[in-house]
Design a protein around this motif. Structure first.
Motif, PDB file in Angstrom:
ATOM      1  N   UNK A 193       0.814  -1.215   0.000  1.00  0.00           N
ATOM      2  CA  UNK A 193       0.000   0.000   0.000  1.00  0.00           C
ATOM      3  C   UNK A 193       0.846   1.262   0.000  1.00  0.00           C
ATOM      4  N   UNK A 194       1.999   1.223   0.651  1.00  0.00           N
ATOM      5  CA  UNK A 194       2.876   2.403   0.715  1.00  0.00           C
ATOM      6  C   UNK A 194       3.928   2.411  -0.388  1.00  0.00           C
ATOM      7  N   UNK A 195       3.842   1.444  -1.305  1.00  0.00           N
ATOM      8  CA  UNK A 195       4.736   1.387  -2.476  1.00  0.00           C
ATOM      9  C   UNK A 195       6.207   1.400  -2.073  1.00  0.00           C
ATOM     10  N   UNK A 196       6.551   0.597  -1.075  1.00  0.00           N
ATOM     11  CA  UNK A 196       7.954   0.539  -0.646  1.00  0.00           C
ATOM     12  C   UNK A 196       8.862  -0.004  -1.748  1.00  0.00           C
ATOM     13  N   UNK A 197       8.323  -0.848  -2.614  1.00  0.00           N
ATOM     14  CA  UNK A 197       9.144  -1.374  -3.711  1.00  0.00           C
ATOM     15  C   UNK A 197       9.547  -0.243  -4.650  1.00  0.00           C
ATOM     16  N   UNK A 198       8.577   0.572  -5.061  1.00  0.00           N
ATOM     17  CA  UNK A 198       8.878   1.693  -5.947  1.00  0.00           C
ATOM     18  C   UNK A 198       9.787   2.723  -5.299  1.00  0.00           C
ATOM     19  N   UNK A 199       9.572   2.985  -4.022  1.00  0.00           N
ATOM     20  CA  UNK A 199      10.376   3.987  -3.312  1.00  0.00           C
ATOM     21  C   UNK A 199      11.826   3.533  -3.188  1.00  0.00           C
ATOM     22  N   UNK A 200      12.039   2.263  -2.857  1.00  0.00           N
ATOM     23  CA  UNK A 200      13.421   1.784  -2.715  1.00  0.00           C
ATOM     24  C   UNK A 200      14.112   1.667  -4.067  1.00  0.00           C
ATOM     25  N   UNK A 201      13.354   1.392  -5.128  1.00  0.00           N
ATOM     26  CA  UNK A 201      13.955   1.400  -6.465  1.00  0.00           C
ATOM     27  C   UNK A 201      14.404   2.807  -6.837  1.00  0.00           C
ATOM     28  N   UNK A 202      13.611   3.805  -6.460  1.00  0.00           N
ATOM     29  CA  UNK A 202      14.007   5.200  -6.690  1.00  0.00           C
ATOM     30  C   UNK A 202      15.258   5.543  -5.890  1.00  0.00           C
ATOM     31  N   UNK A 203      15.319   5.075  -4.647  1.00  0.00           N
ATOM     32  CA  UNK A 203      16.494   5.328  -3.811  1.00  0.00           C
ATOM     33  C   UNK A 203      17.736   4.675  -4.404  1.00  0.00           C
ATOM     34  N   UNK A 204      17.572   3.484  -4.957  1.00  0.00           N
ATOM     35  CA  UNK A 204      18.708   2.790  -5.562  1.00  0.00           C
ATOM     36  C   UNK A 204      19.262   3.567  -6.758  1.00  0.00           C
ATOM     37  N   UNK A 205      18.366   4.092  -7.603  1.00  0.00           N
ATOM     38  CA  UNK A 205      18.806   4.899  -8.742  1.00  0.00           C
ATOM     39  C   UNK A 205      19.537   6.150  -8.262  1.00  0.00           C
ATOM     40  N   UNK A 206      19.027   6.768  -7.203  1.00  0.00           N
ATOM     41  CA  UNK A 206      19.647   7.972  -6.668  1.00  0.00           C
ATOM     42  C   UNK A 206      21.040   7.669  -6.119  1.00  0.00           C
TER      43      UNK A 206
END
Length: 354
Positions: A193-206
């Motif tokens: 629900x909090x989209x932790x998968x998408x958020x951590x993928x964004x963090x990895x790119x950063x």
């Protein structure tokens, strides 16, 4: 069926212990604090408005330096009988920091342009990663997403096993399995629900994009470049402009006003340069101060594994908690129903005839 319940409860206990051990053994509290340190330092700069300001400031500097080298200095030199080469040589000999700046701006400015371009590209990823685990919670709360379920599962798993082996009729094992099932649903549902998968993928790119920047070598290069630009700007304002004004028989204010009128990009740059350099200097120093914090953040969950794996450390145990305790409860209920249905009905006592 009791054996299946005990196996399920033992698994609940082991998962609970694992959820406690993982964040503590991995140093997650320190690593997530590193994430918060970096995000707190660069939140303003990585905002949409902050990135817009950085780009505008960079353009102001680029236009000023371009006009300074291509138009201003050659024209000023021609007024005193010097060609461009002689003008640069004269300035370099008399104003060492201005000379150093003029000789190196063509290599310095592309590096700052690259830095701002990376910031612009990673702005959306930064802002998305800044919401881990939630927009209203710091990243350090991630540790408790493991610890709280871990403690709860350890307690209910141990209690369920204890009363299961103790014997006697008790509802504790069933309640323990029900709690474990509910925890599993919350872990899976909350993560998705909090989209932790998408958020951590964004963090990895950063992390991948900024890794060269947040290094000792990256910081030293940026610090050297800033020192050259600041030295050049200071010497121009404190020595070059007053000296040229004196030659022209004007006050520094009058001479600066004339420069602004004749060379608009140079005039704008001279006015805004102190603010611009102060702002960029602050960003460079923030990079230097956060090298250690960035390394901590970049090592979640470990230095060799990407941060995008972390949500699965909650999802996989959560799915197991849904399947195994759920199956134990389901089959336990079926077994109880079948036992009740197959229980023999005692025949009514017959009265013997006299």
């Amino acid at each position: 069926m009791r054996t299946f319940h005990r196996v399920a409860l033992a698994l609940v206990l082991l998962l609970g212990v694992g959820l406690i051990v993982f964040p503590l053994a991995d140093g997650l509290p320190k690593k997530t604090q590193g994430v918060d340190n970096v995000q707190d330092s660069f939140r303003d700069a990585m905002s949409k408005e902050g990135l817009k300001t950085s780009r505008e400031d960079l353009v102001t500097m680029q236009l000023m330096l371009k006009q300074l080298k291509a138009e201003t200095l050659p024209q000023l030199g021609s007024r005193i009988g010097m060609n461009p080469e002689q003008t640069y040589a004269f300035l370099s000999a008399r104003y060492d920091k201005v000379g150093a700046g003029l000789n190196q701006v063509d290599t310095i400015m592309p590096r700052f342009d690259h830095l701002v371009a990376v910031m612009e590209e990673q702005g959306p990823n930064f802002r998305k990663a800044d919401e881990i685990p939630d927009a209203h919670l710091p990243n350090t709360a991630v540790t408790y997403l493991f610890l709280v379920p871990g403690v709860l599962l350890t307690v209910v798993g141990a209690a369920g096993l204890f009363f299961s082996f103790r014997g006697g009729r008790t509802a504790v094992p069933t309640v323990a399995l029900s709690v474990a099932l509910a925890v599993g649903v919350l872990m899976v549902g909350g993560t998705l629900a909090t989209d932790e998968i998408g958020k951590t993928q964004a963090a990895e790119k950063m992390f991948d994009a900024f890794r060269p920047t947040f290094s000792e070598q990256g910081y030293k290069q940026a610090r050297t470049d800033m020192d050259i630009l600041e030295g050049m700007a200071t010497q121009m304002q404190q020595q070059v402009v007053p000296d040229l004004a004196k030659i022209a028989g004007k006050s520094p204010e009058e001479y600066s006003a004339g420069l602004s009128s004749d060379f608009k990009d140079v005039g704008k740059g001279l006015v805004e340069l102190p603010r611009i350099l102060t702002r960029f200097d602050g960003m460079v120093e923030d990079i230097g101060k956060n090298i250690g914090s960035f390394k901590d953040a970049d090592s979640i969950p470990t230095a060799s594994k990407p941060v995008s794996q972390v949500p699965y450390y909650l999802l996989i145990p959560g799915i197991v908690l849904i399947l195994v305790p759920g199956a134990a409860l389901l089959f336990g209920r079926r077994s109880g129903n079948e036992g009740t249905a197959s229980a023999p009905v005692s025949a009514a006592p017959q009265t013997s005839s006299v």
